[in-house]
Design a protein around this motif. Structure first.
Motif, short mmCIF file in Angstrom:
data_model
loop_
_atom_site.label_atom_id
_atom_site.label_comp_id
_atom_site.label_asym_id
_atom_site.label_seq_id
_atom_site.Cartn_x
_atom_site.Cartn_y
_atom_site.Cartn_z
N PHE A 110 0.59 -1.56 -0.13
CA PHE A 110 -0.30 0.11 0.11
C PHE A 110 0.93 1.27 0.09
CE2 PHE A 110 -3.56 2.15 2.58
CZ PHE A 110 -4.46 2.82 1.04
N LYS A 111 1.61 1.20 0.94
CA LYS A 111 2.89 2.24 0.85
C LYS A 111 3.69 2.35 -0.42
CE LYS A 111 3.38 4.81 4.34
NZ LYS A 111 2.44 5.73 4.77
N ALA A 112 4.03 1.37 -0.92
CA ALA A 112 5.56 1.32 -1.60
C ALA A 112 4.44 2.11 -3.57
CB ALA A 112 6.03 0.03 -1.72
N PHE A 113 3.46 0.92 -3.73
CA PHE A 113 2.64 1.45 -4.82
C PHE A 113 1.63 2.62 -5.14
CE2 PHE A 113 2.83 -3.65 -5.28
CZ PHE A 113 3.51 -3.36 -4.99
N LYS A 114 1.61 3.29 -3.90
CA LYS A 114 0.41 4.22 -3.89
C LYS A 114 -1.00 3.83 -4.19
CE LYS A 114 3.71 7.23 -1.70
NZ LYS A 114 3.49 7.52 -1.33
N TYR A 115 -1.29 2.78 -4.05
CA TYR A 115 -2.58 2.98 -4.63
C TYR A 115 -3.30 1.27 -3.76
CZ TYR A 115 -1.07 -0.99 -7.99
OH TYR A 115 -0.08 -2.32 -8.47
N SER A 116 -4.42 0.89 -3.44
CA SER A 116 -5.04 -0.38 -2.98
C SER A 116 -4.57 -1.03 -2.52
CB SER A 116 -6.23 -0.34 -2.26
OG SER A 116 -6.86 1.63 -2.51
N CYS A 117 -3.25 -2.58 -2.07
CA CYS A 117 -3.52 -3.86 -2.24
C CYS A 117 -4.51 -4.34 -1.84
CB CYS A 117 -2.35 -3.92 -1.52
SG CYS A 117 -3.14 -3.04 0.87
N SER A 118 -4.93 -5.56 -2.00
CA SER A 118 -5.69 -6.50 -1.49
C SER A 118 -6.09 -6.24 -0.17
CB SER A 118 -5.80 -7.85 -1.97
OG SER A 118 -4.66 -8.64 -1.70
N HIS A 119 -5.50 -6.62 0.94
CA HIS A 119 -5.85 -6.39 1.66
C HIS A 119 -6.38 -5.07 2.43
CE1 HIS A 119 -2.14 -8.08 1.58
NE2 HIS A 119 -2.76 -8.88 1.80
N THR A 120 -5.74 -3.68 1.61
CA THR A 120 -6.65 -2.71 2.21
C THR A 120 -7.94 -2.65 1.44
OG1 THR A 120 -4.27 -1.32 2.18
CG2 THR A 120 -6.18 -0.28 1.78
N ALA A 121 -7.92 -3.24 0.13
CA ALA A 121 -9.93 -2.83 -0.38
C ALA A 121 -10.47 -3.87 0.26
CB ALA A 121 -9.20 -3.97 -1.95
N THR A 122 -9.59 -5.22 1.40
CA THR A 122 -10.69 -6.05 2.16
C THR A 122 -11.39 -4.75 2.98
OG1 THR A 122 -10.01 -7.58 1.42
CG2 THR A 122 -10.58 -7.79 3.36
N ALA A 123 -10.69 -4.26 3.63
CA ALA A 123 -10.73 -3.12 5.30
C ALA A 123 -12.03 -2.42 4.74
CB ALA A 123 -9.17 -2.59 5.65
N ALA A 124 -11.48 -1.39 3.17
CA ALA A 124 -12.21 -0.38 2.83
C ALA A 124 -13.24 -1.42 2.37
CB ALA A 124 -11.65 0.59 1.87
N LEU A 125 -13.72 -1.82 1.64
CA LEU A 125 -15.25 -2.72 1.26
C LEU A 125 -15.75 -2.87 3.04
CD1 LEU A 125 -13.43 -5.09 -1.53
CD2 LEU A 125 -15.59 -2.48 -1.77
N SER A 126 -14.93 -3.44 3.80
CA SER A 126 -16.23 -3.90 4.64
C SER A 126 -16.87 -2.85 5.60
CB SER A 126 -14.75 -4.06 5.79
OG SER A 126 -14.31 -3.72 6.52
N VAL A 127 -15.99 -1.84 5.27
CA VAL A 127 -17.37 -0.32 5.86
C VAL A 127 -17.54 0.89 4.83
CG1 VAL A 127 -15.86 -0.03 7.61
CG2 VAL A 127 -14.34 0.75 5.54
N ARG A 128 -17.84 -0.07 3.64
CA ARG A 128 -18.92 0.43 1.96
C ARG A 128 -17.87 1.51 2.34
NH1 ARG A 128 -22.80 -1.26 6.09
NH2 ARG A 128 -24.61 -2.75 5.07
N GLN A 129 -16.78 1.69 1.69
CA GLN A 129 -16.21 2.57 1.52
C GLN A 129 -14.89 1.79 0.01
OE1 GLN A 129 -13.01 4.30 3.67
NE2 GLN A 129 -13.79 5.33 4.71
N SER A 130 -15.05 2.94 -1.14
CA SER A 130 -14.45 2.61 -2.17
C SER A 130 -12.80 2.19 -1.68
CB SER A 130 -14.62 3.48 -3.63
OG SER A 130 -13.97 2.88 -4.54
N PRO A 131 -11.75 1.09 -3.32
CA PRO A 131 -11.04 1.08 -2.84
C PRO A 131 -10.62 2.23 -3.23
CG PRO A 131 -11.71 -0.76 -2.72
CD PRO A 131 -12.74 -0.22 -2.75
N PHE A 132 -10.79 2.35 -4.31
CA PHE A 132 -10.08 3.70 -4.96
C PHE A 132 -10.18 5.30 -4.28
CE2 PHE A 132 -11.95 1.00 -8.36
CZ PHE A 132 -10.58 1.68 -9.77
N MET A 133 -10.98 5.40 -2.88
CA MET A 133 -10.37 6.84 -1.84
C MET A 133 -9.15 6.67 -1.57
SD MET A 133 -14.23 6.19 0.24
CE MET A 133 -13.13 7.51 1.64
N TYR A 134 -8.42 5.76 -1.67
CA TYR A 134 -7.01 5.59 -0.98
C TYR A 134 -6.18 5.41 -2.94
CZ TYR A 134 -10.04 4.83 3.31
OH TYR A 134 -10.38 4.77 4.00
N VAL A 135 -6.06 6.18 -3.43
CA VAL A 135 -5.38 5.81 -4.56
C VAL A 135 -4.75 7.51 -4.49
CG1 VAL A 135 -4.80 5.87 -7.56
CG2 VAL A 135 -6.91 4.41 -5.30
#
Length: 502
Positions: A389-414
């Motif tokens: 997540f820190k290295a690539f500057k966009y959501s990894c699969s773990h971040t996407a899982t966490a974001a989706l669990s609280v009804r957030q789009s993973p694209f919020m963290y791009v």
């Protein structure tokens, strides 16, 4: 009538009459013997089959003096009229004859140039600069220094150029000082280079390239050329715990290797220790080195021709990319296409993960990705323990899982650098055609003459890069990863472990 140079060439030969060839090359100037011209052109084609007719014209002009020689300052001044905000700097030395100073003449030493459009585009690109040097192959020896970056669409930005006497401390200092003064006033720049002593010294001597203004790191491929393939792969590992475990195992293999690698700070070369993600996952100077291929034909040209070529080539890239990103924006694409594909892939991978919230605000999580691998995630801090997540500057699969669990789009963290609107801004600055070179007015000042000490020997220089062990480990075969055993060097069909995995 038969083609001389192949289907891609617009030059034809009419029996013993070479008027057609001369018409394309001489452009109104005195004609040379066509066989002499053709020999030179064929030599250029052998070096670079895709060389353009414009480069052939410039080469003939440079070699046989169809136009006034050494109008470097004239052409650069003329260029500034059509690209205000661009910059060039020519350094010269005094000319002496029989120990007496010659007035009205200077000896060419170095030149630095950059175009405003790319300096402005860099403000919207990744805050990463890669620098490298490559040989010139013309009548005079020297080095072409380049600095490149990358936009959010993974396109290379050629920011600045310089022609210098060699990769000396003074030359790199000249290059880096001009970049600071005329290209970027940004802070938190990540500067990537090889471990050339002159570069390291030039950075150390210039406070503008020290934190927090800039952070100097090394190209891992150049480090990899000093030791084996196993360790080169380890440098790419983004997870701190995995990196440290594997590094400790590697250090045990040899006290000499342990001493050598301990002398290089980890934050200079490893992805795991790129704590702030300043590298944007750029572990090498591949973009700077790719310029060698882009400008290969032009590196035979005179300095004026080379400056002209960079202008025309960069205009082509700039307009083409700008047109593409405007089309993306009109198609309602909020993020760059490649990032959308990567994030969507991580979303698919996230469906197999399990997530547990660790605070009532639902901002801190533990994500279980299977195979006894669990990672902590902190959404507000844009942190995942896997390091991606820190290295690539966009959501990894773990971040996407966490974001989706609280009804957030993973694209919020791009990162914003990947926004299409950001790219449109980057390529919004206009260019102007320079037109007929004969319109260039003379400027006042001394006549700049070439440096006779830089004259190349008569032997034809090789224009192909010398390959070393760094290239050997980067062969296409070594990059293949088996779909069965996940090891490198072979595919699924030739997997030696196929019977065990079936």
């Amino acid at each position: 009538m038969k083609p001389v140079f192949g289907e891609n060439w617009k030059i034809t030969r009419w029996g013993g009459d070479h008027n057609c060839l001369n018409e394309h090359i001489s452009q109104g100037h005195r004609q040379l013997d066509a066989d002499v011209i053709e020999d030179l052109v064929i030599g250029m084609i052998k070096e670079e089959p895709s060389v353009s007719i414009s480069l052939v014209q410039e080469r003939i002009t440079s070699k046989y003096g169809f136009k006034v020689s050494y109008r470097k300052a004239w052409w650069c001044e003329y260029m500034l009229r059509f690209s205000p905000g661009s910059f060039y700097h020519i350094q010269t030395n005094d000319l002496y004859a029989e120990q007496s100073l010659v007035t009205g003449k200077k000896v060419f030493h170095r030149i630095f140039w950059t175009f405003r459009q790319y300096c402005e585009a860099f403000k919207f690109a990744k805050p990463v600069i890669q620098i490298d040097g490559t040989h010139l192959y013309g009548k005079y020896k020297g080095k072409l220094l380049v600095a490149t970056s990358q936009d959010g669409n993974d396109e290379c930005l050629l920011i600045v150029f310089a022609i210098v006497e060699g990769e000396t401390l003074d030359a790199w200092d000249f290059f880096l000082v001009n970049i600071c003064a005329h290209v970027t006033d940004m802070s938190n720049i990540c500067l990537i280079s090889d471990r050339h002593r002159s570069i390291i010294s030039a950075v150390e001597n210039n406070p503008n390239w020290h934190p927090p203004n800039a952070y100097h790191v090394f190209c891992i491929r150049h480090i990899a050329s000093n030791f084996n393939q196993k360790f080169r792969n380890e440098g790419y590992n983004p997870a701190m715990v995995d990196f440290e475990r594997n590094l400790a195992s590697f250090r045990e293999s040899s006290p000499q290797i342990a001493e050598w690698i301990d002398a290089i700070p980890k934050e200079k070369w490893s992805r795991a220790y790129d704590i702030e993600g300043r590298r944007y996952d750029h572990m090498t100077t591949n973009f700077a080195e790719s310029v060698n291929r882009v400008l290969k034909g032009a590196r035979n040209m005179s300095i004026t021709a080379l400056v002209k070529h960079t202008y025309s080539r960069l205009v082509h890239y700039f307009v083409k990319r700008g047109t593409n990103v405007v089309a993306q924006l009109e198609s309602a694409h909020r993020h760059c296409k490649n990032i959308v594909e990567l994030v969507k892939k991580n979303q698919v991978d996230a469906t197999g993960h399990h997530v547990r919230a660790y605070n009532v605000e639902h901002t801190v999580f533990e994500v279980d990705s299977g195979w006894e691998c669990s990672y902590s995630v902190n959404l507000p801090q844009r942190f995942c323990q896997c390091g991606k997540f820190k290295a690539f500057k966009y959501s990894c699969s773990h971040t996407a899982t966490a974001a989706l669990s609280v009804r957030q789009s993973p694209f919020m963290y791009v990162d914003n650098v990947f926004l299409t609107t950001n790219l449109v801004e980057a390529y919004s600055f206009p260019w102007e055609p320079i037109g007929n070179e004969e319109a260039i007015p003379e400027i006042s000042g001394p006549n700049i003459i070439p440096n006779a000490t830089m004259l190349r020997a008569k032997d034809r220089p090789k224009s192909s890069r010398i390959r070393n062990e760094m290239d050997e480990v980067e062969t296409s075969q070594s990059r293949i990863r088996c779909g069965l055993c996940k090891e490198c060097g072979h595919n699924r069909r030739g997997c030696p472990n196929r019977g065990r995995n079936d």
